[in-house]
Motif scaffolding. Sequence first.
Motif, short mmCIF file in Angstrom:
data_model
loop_
_atom_site.label_atom_id
_atom_site.label_comp_id
_atom_site.label_asym_id
_atom_site.label_seq_id
_atom_site.Cartn_x
_atom_site.Cartn_y
_atom_site.Cartn_z
N ALA A 1 0.81 -1.22 0.00
CA ALA A 1 0.00 0.00 0.00
C ALA A 1 0.85 1.27 0.00
CB ALA A 1 -0.93 0.00 1.21
N LEU A 2 2.14 1.14 0.28
CA LEU A 2 3.01 2.32 0.29
C LEU A 2 3.26 2.80 -1.14
CD1 LEU A 2 5.81 1.46 2.87
CD2 LEU A 2 4.03 3.19 3.09
N PRO A 3 2.98 4.06 -1.42
CA PRO A 3 3.27 4.58 -2.76
C PRO A 3 4.77 4.78 -2.95
CG PRO A 3 2.40 6.32 -1.37
CD PRO A 3 2.34 5.05 -0.56
N GLY A 4 5.27 4.36 -4.08
CA GLY A 4 6.67 4.56 -4.41
C GLY A 4 7.64 3.63 -3.71
N SER A 5 7.15 2.58 -3.07
CA SER A 5 8.01 1.65 -2.36
C SER A 5 8.52 0.57 -3.31
CB SER A 5 7.24 1.00 -1.21
OG SER A 5 7.95 -0.10 -0.69
N TYR A 6 9.84 0.42 -3.38
CA TYR A 6 10.43 -0.62 -4.24
C TYR A 6 10.05 -2.00 -3.72
CZ TYR A 6 13.94 -3.44 -6.61
OH TYR A 6 14.56 -4.39 -7.37
N ILE A 7 10.12 -2.20 -2.41
CA ILE A 7 9.73 -3.49 -1.82
C ILE A 7 8.25 -3.75 -2.08
CG2 ILE A 7 9.52 -4.77 0.35
CD1 ILE A 7 12.40 -4.38 -0.48
N GLY A 8 7.42 -2.73 -1.93
CA GLY A 8 6.00 -2.87 -2.21
C GLY A 8 5.74 -3.27 -3.65
N GLN A 9 6.50 -2.66 -4.57
CA GLN A 9 6.35 -3.00 -5.99
C GLN A 9 6.76 -4.45 -6.25
OE1 GLN A 9 4.87 -1.07 -8.41
NE2 GLN A 9 4.96 -3.00 -9.52
N LEU A 10 7.84 -4.89 -5.64
CA LEU A 10 8.26 -6.28 -5.79
C LEU A 10 7.18 -7.24 -5.29
CD1 LEU A 10 12.02 -6.23 -4.69
CD2 LEU A 10 11.11 -6.46 -7.01
N LEU A 11 6.57 -6.91 -4.16
CA LEU A 11 5.51 -7.76 -3.61
C LEU A 11 4.28 -7.75 -4.50
CD1 LEU A 11 5.89 -6.81 0.15
CD2 LEU A 11 6.37 -9.04 -0.88
N ARG A 12 3.94 -6.57 -5.06
CA ARG A 12 2.79 -6.50 -5.98
C ARG A 12 3.06 -7.34 -7.23
NH1 ARG A 12 2.74 -1.20 -4.02
NH2 ARG A 12 4.06 -0.45 -5.70
N ASP A 13 4.29 -7.24 -7.76
CA ASP A 13 4.64 -8.03 -8.94
C ASP A 13 4.57 -9.53 -8.65
OD1 ASP A 13 5.06 -5.71 -10.36
OD2 ASP A 13 7.25 -5.79 -10.23
N LYS A 14 5.06 -9.92 -7.49
CA LYS A 14 5.02 -11.34 -7.12
C LYS A 14 3.57 -11.82 -6.97
CE LYS A 14 6.64 -14.63 -3.71
NZ LYS A 14 7.29 -14.84 -2.43
N LYS A 15 2.73 -10.99 -6.37
CA LYS A 15 1.33 -11.34 -6.16
C LYS A 15 0.60 -11.51 -7.50
CE LYS A 15 -2.79 -9.82 -3.68
NZ LYS A 15 -3.35 -8.80 -2.81
N GLU A 16 0.95 -10.68 -8.47
CA GLU A 16 0.32 -10.72 -9.78
C GLU A 16 0.97 -11.74 -10.71
OE1 GLU A 16 0.48 -6.71 -11.14
OE2 GLU A 16 -0.84 -5.98 -9.56
N GLY A 17 2.01 -12.42 -10.23
CA GLY A 17 2.67 -13.44 -11.05
C GLY A 17 3.74 -12.90 -11.97
N ARG A 18 4.03 -11.60 -11.86
CA ARG A 18 5.12 -11.02 -12.63
C ARG A 18 6.35 -10.99 -11.74
NH1 ARG A 18 2.20 -5.53 -13.98
NH2 ARG A 18 2.80 -5.40 -11.82
#
Length: 124
Positions: A103-120
């Motif tokens: 949920a953090l905007p601009g977070s690199y770790i957050g983006q990695l987790l979102r990508d993993k969750k979406e299968g990317r």
Amino acid sequence: MNDSNAYPQEDGVAAGGARLAAQYKFSQDELRVLKECNTESFYQRSLPLGTTFGLAAFFGVQGGHLKPNPRFGAFPKVTLAVIVGYFLGKLSYQQACAEKLMALPGSYIGQLLRDKKEGRFGYV
């Protein structure tokens, strides 16, 4: 097709892998969320589960359902139950913590987790 320069290595470690993780600097927001996660997981999950498991082991020994240690009595079983409850509590809070980081905007770790969750797997 199999280009050895596609993933440069230095000292046997892929340049984009573990070396990047060792050099990553957490932002203040990420550190704040990780601290919150640590505190909340302890008070909301680990403490209740550890207490419940410890009491269950203690009363199990007192009630004759579990055999006490000849030298130390119920102590080893209660200690193990509390430790197991602690770690299960921490593990059970991982998804909630991942959601907070995502949920953090601009977070690199957050983006990695979102990508993993979406299968990317958008690792650099």
